[in-house]
Design a protein around this motif. Structure first.
Motif, PDB file in Angstrom:
ATOM      1  N   GLY A 174       0.807  -1.223   0.000  1.00  0.00           N
ATOM      2  CA  GLY A 174       0.000   0.000   0.000  1.00  0.00           C
ATOM      3  C   GLY A 174       0.837   1.268   0.000  1.00  0.00           C
ATOM      4  O   GLY A 174       0.470   2.235  -0.661  1.00  0.00           O
ATOM      5  N   ILE A 175       1.943   1.275   0.715  1.00  0.00           N
ATOM      6  CA  ILE A 175       2.624   2.562   0.896  1.00  0.00           C
ATOM      7  C   ILE A 175       3.982   2.659   0.218  1.00  0.00           C
ATOM      8  O   ILE A 175       4.510   3.751   0.059  1.00  0.00           O
ATOM      9  CB  ILE A 175       2.788   2.918   2.401  1.00  0.00           C
ATOM     10  CG1 ILE A 175       3.715   1.931   3.103  1.00  0.00           C
ATOM     11  CG2 ILE A 175       1.447   2.993   3.083  1.00  0.00           C
ATOM     12  CD1 ILE A 175       4.018   2.341   4.537  1.00  0.00           C
ATOM     13  N   SER A 176       4.585   1.537  -0.182  1.00  0.00           N
ATOM     14  CA  SER A 176       5.965   1.607  -0.678  1.00  0.00           C
ATOM     15  C   SER A 176       6.025   2.214  -2.056  1.00  0.00           C
ATOM     16  O   SER A 176       5.166   1.975  -2.913  1.00  0.00           O
ATOM     17  CB  SER A 176       6.574   0.201  -0.720  1.00  0.00           C
ATOM     18  OG  SER A 176       6.471  -0.393   0.532  1.00  0.00           O
ATOM     19  N   ASP A 177       7.074   3.010  -2.271  1.00  0.00           N
ATOM     20  CA  ASP A 177       7.358   3.480  -3.617  1.00  0.00           C
ATOM     21  C   ASP A 177       8.279   2.513  -4.323  1.00  0.00           C
ATOM     22  O   ASP A 177       8.310   2.438  -5.547  1.00  0.00           O
ATOM     23  CB  ASP A 177       8.018   4.866  -3.551  1.00  0.00           C
ATOM     24  CG  ASP A 177       7.102   5.861  -2.882  1.00  0.00           C
ATOM     25  OD1 ASP A 177       5.987   6.057  -3.370  1.00  0.00           O
ATOM     26  OD2 ASP A 177       7.485   6.411  -1.833  1.00  0.00           O
ATOM     27  N   LYS A 178       9.047   1.766  -3.510  1.00  0.00           N
ATOM     28  CA  LYS A 178      10.035   0.858  -4.090  1.00  0.00           C
ATOM     29  C   LYS A 178      10.228  -0.274  -3.095  1.00  0.00           C
ATOM     30  O   LYS A 178      10.186  -0.040  -1.878  1.00  0.00           O
ATOM     31  CB  LYS A 178      11.339   1.618  -4.283  1.00  0.00           C
ATOM     32  CG  LYS A 178      12.480   0.804  -4.823  1.00  0.00           C
ATOM     33  CD  LYS A 178      13.602   1.779  -5.064  1.00  0.00           C
ATOM     34  CE  LYS A 178      14.899   1.132  -5.429  1.00  0.00           C
ATOM     35  NZ  LYS A 178      15.938   2.170  -5.550  1.00  0.00           N
ATOM     36  N   ILE A 179      10.405  -1.470  -3.598  1.00  0.00           N
ATOM     37  CA  ILE A 179      10.565  -2.621  -2.709  1.00  0.00           C
ATOM     38  C   ILE A 179      11.846  -3.359  -3.063  1.00  0.00           C
ATOM     39  O   ILE A 179      12.146  -3.567  -4.246  1.00  0.00           O
ATOM     40  CB  ILE A 179       9.348  -3.575  -2.819  1.00  0.00           C
ATOM     41  CG1 ILE A 179       8.081  -2.852  -2.350  1.00  0.00           C
ATOM     42  CG2 ILE A 179       9.575  -4.820  -1.968  1.00  0.00           C
ATOM     43  CD1 ILE A 179       6.829  -3.678  -2.468  1.00  0.00           C
TER      44      ILE A 179
END
Lengths: 426, 267
Positions: B228-233
């Motif tokens: 939901g919140i990550s821009d990059k993993i």
């Protein structure tokens, strides 16, 4: 009353019997022909064991009756305590200030007051290290000794006055605190306790053996007594002495009263600095280290330096107290700085409640004053004393004042129960 | 207003004796991003975290925050360089109030204002103003984390979810450029997790408590929160990076599905 209670009480009585038979029941006394023989005193043992049995039953009965209201009673008691607690500190302070002028205060009471205040000051000094920073220091007496010897040697060798030597003694003791702290403060908990214990012994043994400097076991005598800002106390009342300057009858009590106010001022200085520092970032950092060292480091607190400041400051106040001790006694020897002194000071801090200024003052009064009070009990004194300590620790495991008062609040300050407050792992 | 600072993790390896917990991991966390590190248990996430936050010294590799070489700094300097962290098992100062916890976090700033304690004892004038400012900052963070009414309660007496939020508030009170969260949603209920996601987003965007925008590095097991919140993993497995990308790319990555998401609930 049921079988379980009876069994419990019988067990207690059995333990008491095992303890009392050798301690109380068997005594040595000179026999008719000269050599010692053992006299049995089993009557007293029977009475004591009976008392333990009945006492245990009474405690169990009391606890059973109290249980339904257990949650409510302490809260009511706590509220009363909190309300009266606000007046305890001012009352004690007023008593301390007025003591020399109260009717019935003689030389003995003043000397006792000086002794108690010395331990109050030592307790407050150690409280910075143990109570606030959570560093278990078993060798605090070493700094007391450094301060005392620093004063004695500076005053004798260089003829410096008390008011010059006092800060110097504190400084030297603080320096030793840093010197010791630097290598050992990376240790934690039990390890730190053992190293500080060893340091305390090392200082004492050095004092004992470095005969050229410290005169070894013979100690240092003839330490200059303090003057009233340059006016000496002398019994003759010659010009230039304290009594002559103020135009009063010379009396040996004047010096004692002066010493009393001196140690009172020193103790209050310790108190003032501790209370102020607790409300400053440095004091909060000490308490944070006690609560959680790893979290404190993650917030950018320099763990080693912060611990060092606590150690050095505690040592400095120990040094002040040592200088006072030397000037009051006029004679010091390594005998005065044994481990049992460290243990007594630590016991005062723990019984009073780690971190609590008021608790420590009360516990010093109880421990040192009470010990004198029981002087009439002769060899039973230690027993009464030990029992009193056990009772305090059972009834109030966190010390007389176990709660922690927050240093700052948005609304009202609410005391924090001792159970939540960390005790530090060194 | 600073736009955050880039964190560069370059070929970081951490060995414990014969065990290689982190094996040559590289990634960058761009300023103003929420970067998540995920992976199965024992993948080396927390070890990597401890290297970045200075609790371990990496065996080899470089960790740069802007121009600062984090891997060369001693533990307490990392926080000064602008890295704040929370802990997997909460580490609050339990016997101190929430407010005191947040003031301890501003230790360095207050110490400097108090002349390292000496000036404050003597009551010099600069300190009270600095303390008022610190209390205001603490109050703002307590408000942002919905803890204002508990400000004078002992941190140890708060419920679990509130302790998690307080720990984040405390980390933010150090004024960081990079916030490292170690499983912040662990043990939270869905409602609390949703509130946490919102808080982390607000921290990234600089809309929480009037603080500057702050990059976030996140370890999390709760896939709902991560996706939901990550821009990059960044995905780790057995100490090595097996994938890196946006949540959508990670969801579609066959390596990740094989290593991790395959057995797990679809996010």
């Amino acid at each position: 009353m049921n079988g379980a209670a009876l069994k419990d009480a019988t067990l207690c009585a059995a333990v008491a019997a095992v303890l009392f038979v050798p301690v109380v029941g068997l005594r040595t006394a000179p026999g008719p022909t000269g050599p010692l023989r053992i006299e049995p005193h089993f009557g007293i043992v029977a009475v004591l064991v009976g008392l333990v049995l009945l006492g245990r039953l009474a405690i169990i009965a009391w606890q059973a009756r109290r249980r339904p209201t257990a949650a409510e009673t302490p809260r009511r008691v706590a509220r009363v305590m909190a309300r009266s607690g606000r007046y305890v500190a001012p009352a004690l302070l007023a008593l301390a200030v007025l003591l020399p002028f109260l009717p019935g205060t003689g030389r003995y009471e003043l000397d006792l007051g000086i002794l108690v205040l010395t331990y109050v000051m030592l307790g407050w000094g150690l409280n910075i290290v143990v109570g606030l920073a959570g560093l278990l220091d078993l060798g605090y007496v070493a700094f007391y000794a450094v301060g005392a010897y620093a004063y004695a040697l500076l005053a004798q060798e260089f003829g410096l006055s008390f008011w010059v030597c006092l800060p110097l003694s504190g400084l030297i003791a603080g320096m030793w605190g840093v010197l010791l702290g630097f290598p050992v403060l990376r240790l934690r908990g039990d390890y730190l306790a053992i190293v500080t214990l060893g340091f305390g012994e090392i200082i004492r043994i050095v004092l004992l053996n470095w005969t050229n400097l410290t005169n070894g076991p013979n100690g240092i005598g003839g330490i200059p007594r303090p003057s009233f800002f340059g006016l000496p106390f002398s019994s003759g009342g010659e010009p230039g002495s304290f009594a002559h300057f103020f135009g009063i009858e010379p009396s040996p009590v004047q010096r004692v009263i002066f010493l009393y106010y001196l140690i009172l001022a020193l103790a209050l200085l310790t108190n003032w600095v501790s209370i102020r520092l607790r409300r400053q970032p440095l004091g909060r950092a000490w308490e944070a280290l006690r609560e959680d060292e790893i979290a404190a480091r993650a917030l950018g607190i320099n763990v080693r330096n912060t611990k060092l400041t606590a150690f050095a400051l505690g040592a400095t106040f120990g040094g002040f107290a040592g200088a006072f001790f030397a000037t009051r006694q006029g004679f010091i020897s390594p005998e005065s700085f044994t481990f049992s002194e460290s243990a007594i000071i630590l016991a005062i801090v723990v019984l009073g409640g780690l971190g609590s200024q008021l608790g420590i003052a009360i516990s010093a009064l109880v421990m040192i004053g009470g010990f004198e009070l029981f002087r009439g009990l002769d060899e039973w004194r230690m027993l009464v004393f030990g029992m009193a300590m056990v009772v305090i620790m059972v009834v109030k495991p966190r010390g007389l004042v176990g709660d922690r008062t927050p240093t700052i609040a948005l609304g009202t300050r609410k005391a924090i129960g001792g159970g939540l407050v960390g005790q530090g792992q060194g | 207003m600073t736009q955050g600072t880039r964190l560069v993790v370059d070929a970081v390896t951490m060995r414990f004796g014969g065990l290689t917990a982190v094996d040559g991991v590289s990634f960058t966390a761009e300023p103003g991003d929420i970067t998540a590190v995920i992976g199965p248990n024992g993948a080396g996430k927390t070890t990597l975290f401890n290297c970045i936050t200075g609790f371990y010294r990496a065996s080899s590799g470089r960790i740069m925050l802007g121009e600062t070489a984090l891997h060369r700094l001693p533990g307490h300097r990392i926080a000064l360089a602008g890295v704040a962290r929370t802990f997997q098992n909460i580490r609050l100062f339990g016997g101190m109030t929430c407010l005191e916890n947040l003031l301890v976090a501003q230790h360095r700033r207050l110490m400097a204002a108090s002349w390292f304690g000496i000036g404050a004892v003597l009551g010099l004038s600069r300190y009270p103003a600095a303390e008022r400012e610190a209390v205001e900052r603490a109050r703002a963070w307590l408000e942002a984390t919905d803890l204002l009414d508990r400000a004078d309660d002992a941190a140890g007496s708060l419920p679990y979810g509130a302790q998690r939020r307080l720990e984040i508030a405390r980390a933010m009170c150090t004024g960081p450029r990079l916030l490292c969260l170690d499983e912040p949603a662990a043990g939270l209920n869905p409602r609390e997790s949703a509130a946490l996601s919102q808080l982390v987003r607000a921290i990234r965007d600089g809309t929480a408590a009037g603080a500057d925008p702050c990059s976030v590095l996140l370890i999390e097991h709760d896939m709902g929160v991560v996706m939901g919140i990550s821009d990059k993993i960044v995905v780790l497995d057995h100490g090595a990076r097996i994938a890196m990308g946006t949540p959508a790319e990670i969801r579609a990555d066959p390596n990740v599905i094989a290593a991790y998401l395959g057995e797990d609930e679809p996010a």
